[in-house]
Design a protein around this motif. Structure first.
Motif, PDB file in Angstrom:
ATOM      1  N   ASP A 258       0.781  -1.241   0.000  1.00  0.00           N
ATOM      2  CA  ASP A 258       0.000   0.000   0.000  1.00  0.00           C
ATOM      3  C   ASP A 258       0.810   1.287   0.000  1.00  0.00           C
ATOM      4  OD1 ASP A 258       1.008   0.073   2.568  1.00  0.00           O
ATOM      5  OD2 ASP A 258      -0.936  -0.031   3.585  1.00  0.00           O
ATOM      6  N   GLN A 259       2.152   1.218  -0.091  1.00  0.00           N
ATOM      7  CA  GLN A 259       2.943   2.433  -0.030  1.00  0.00           C
ATOM      8  C   GLN A 259       3.355   2.873  -1.431  1.00  0.00           C
ATOM      9  OE1 GLN A 259       6.510   2.388   2.473  1.00  0.00           O
ATOM     10  NE2 GLN A 259       5.879   4.386   3.251  1.00  0.00           N
ATOM     11  N   SER A 260       2.961   4.071  -1.790  1.00  0.00           N
ATOM     12  CA  SER A 260       3.294   4.613  -3.109  1.00  0.00           C
ATOM     13  C   SER A 260       4.759   5.023  -3.147  1.00  0.00           C
ATOM     14  CB  SER A 260       2.424   5.835  -3.406  1.00  0.00           C
ATOM     15  OG  SER A 260       2.779   6.906  -2.533  1.00  0.00           O
ATOM     16  N   HIS A 289       9.289   2.973  -7.406  1.00  0.00           N
ATOM     17  CA  HIS A 289       9.770   3.239  -6.047  1.00  0.00           C
ATOM     18  C   HIS A 289      11.270   3.554  -6.077  1.00  0.00           C
ATOM     19  CE1 HIS A 289       6.085   0.892  -5.158  1.00  0.00           C
ATOM     20  NE2 HIS A 289       6.052   1.580  -4.023  1.00  0.00           N
TER      21      HIS A 289
END
Length: 307
Positions: A258-260, A289
């Motif tokens: 869930d981390q952009s 990322h």
């Protein structure tokens, strides 16, 4: 590279790549399949994944050999291909750098053998030593710049892996533990109960050139910075962190993190300030990322250079 990985890390922080397993699944690898065997059967796919990481700014690539010990490959009926799979993993990573006209460091990846040592499990120490030694020798013979023993949860297996890498003559040996974050976010321990303080002392005692952490439940980039600070209390050797891209969620039958990229890169400066020398990404991280982390690292390095 004419300069060794360890010498390069003395001058500036470096950037590794992101997750391989996540990218292989996006490319069609089905659950239960052997992604490491794709080094032989679908090298173009593996090369393309790593090429994207290089284009995003990676200075180092981990080989697609996480589960390529004989013990792990035997579960897929591919144990007789151990040397070939590991050698191909090194070649593919080199080709990924060459395809972009750049140069970088190839880190041979050795993950857990996937079982338990006696007396808790079915594998003897001798069996695991032989398997790790075979894999480490194949990686060194193929020309890696370093070997990482990663996602480790027990000191016993970590020690066997570090000994194997050193015995094979690896120029740089990295030990990496997988810490889980406690429910209140205040403590870190591996599945086998090892805390960062104990892990740091153990890795130093076993001669690791570089201390690292990766993966683990809840191990995002901000928590990784806390572990790096703990490691730094015990050593001036380089430290590596490969945090996850947040927390996994099950969406349409697949795990999604869930981390952009924009959110993850906010933890880069704290991580570097904590004393991290080599940053990469574990579960859920992809080329975007890595690209975002590259920008933050470059800005931080430029500001540090200019005082």
């Amino acid at each position: 590279m004419t300069e060794s990985l360890l010498d390069s890390l003395k001058r500036r922080p470096l950037l590794a790549d992101g997750a391989m397993g996540t990218q292989l699944m996006l490319a069609g690898l089905e659950s239960g399949q052997c992604g490491e065997e794709w080094n032989l059967t679908r090298p173009d796919v593996v090369r393309e994944i790593q090429r994207r990481y290089v284009e995003a700014g990676s200075d180092c690539l981990l080989t697609n050999t996480f589960g390529a010990s004989r013990i792990a490959l035997d579960r897929h009926g591919a144990g007789d291909k151990t040397a070939a799979i590991n050698a191909a993993g090194v070649t593919i990573a080199r080709e990924a750098f060459q395809s972009t006209g750049s140069d970088g460091y190839v880190i041979g990846d050795i993950g857990p053998f996937g079982g338990m040592l006696e007396p808790y499990g079915d594998f003897t120490e001798a069996q695991v030593r032989d398997a790790f030694a075979q894999q480490a020798c194949a990686l060194v013979d193929a020309g890696v710049d370093a070997i990482i023993i990663e996602t480790q949860t027990s000191l016993e297996e970590l020690a066997i892996g570090l000994d194997a890498a050193k015995g094979a003559g690896a120029a740089c040996v990295i030990g990496s533990m997988a810490f889980d974050v406690s429910s209140d976010g205040s403590t870190y321990r591996t599945m086998m109960g090892v805390d960062p303080e104990t892990a740091a002392r153990h890795m130093l005692d076993r001669g690791a050139d570089l201390l690292a952490l990766n993966c683990g439940a809840g191990m995002d980039i901000l928590h990784a910075g806390n572990v790096v600070r703990t490691y730094r209390r015990f050593t001036d050797r380089p430290i590596m962190a490969q945090p996850n891209a947040g927390t996994p969620r099950l969406i349409h039958g697949r795990l999604s993190y869930d981390q952009s990229p924009q959110s993850m890169c906010q933890g880069v400066r704290p991580l570097l300030t904590a004393g991290c020398n080599l940053i990469g990404g574990c579960c859920g991280t992809g080329p975007e990322h890595i690209r975002a982390i590259r920008r933050e690292m470059d800005d931080w390095t430029e500001q540090a250079r200019n005082g």
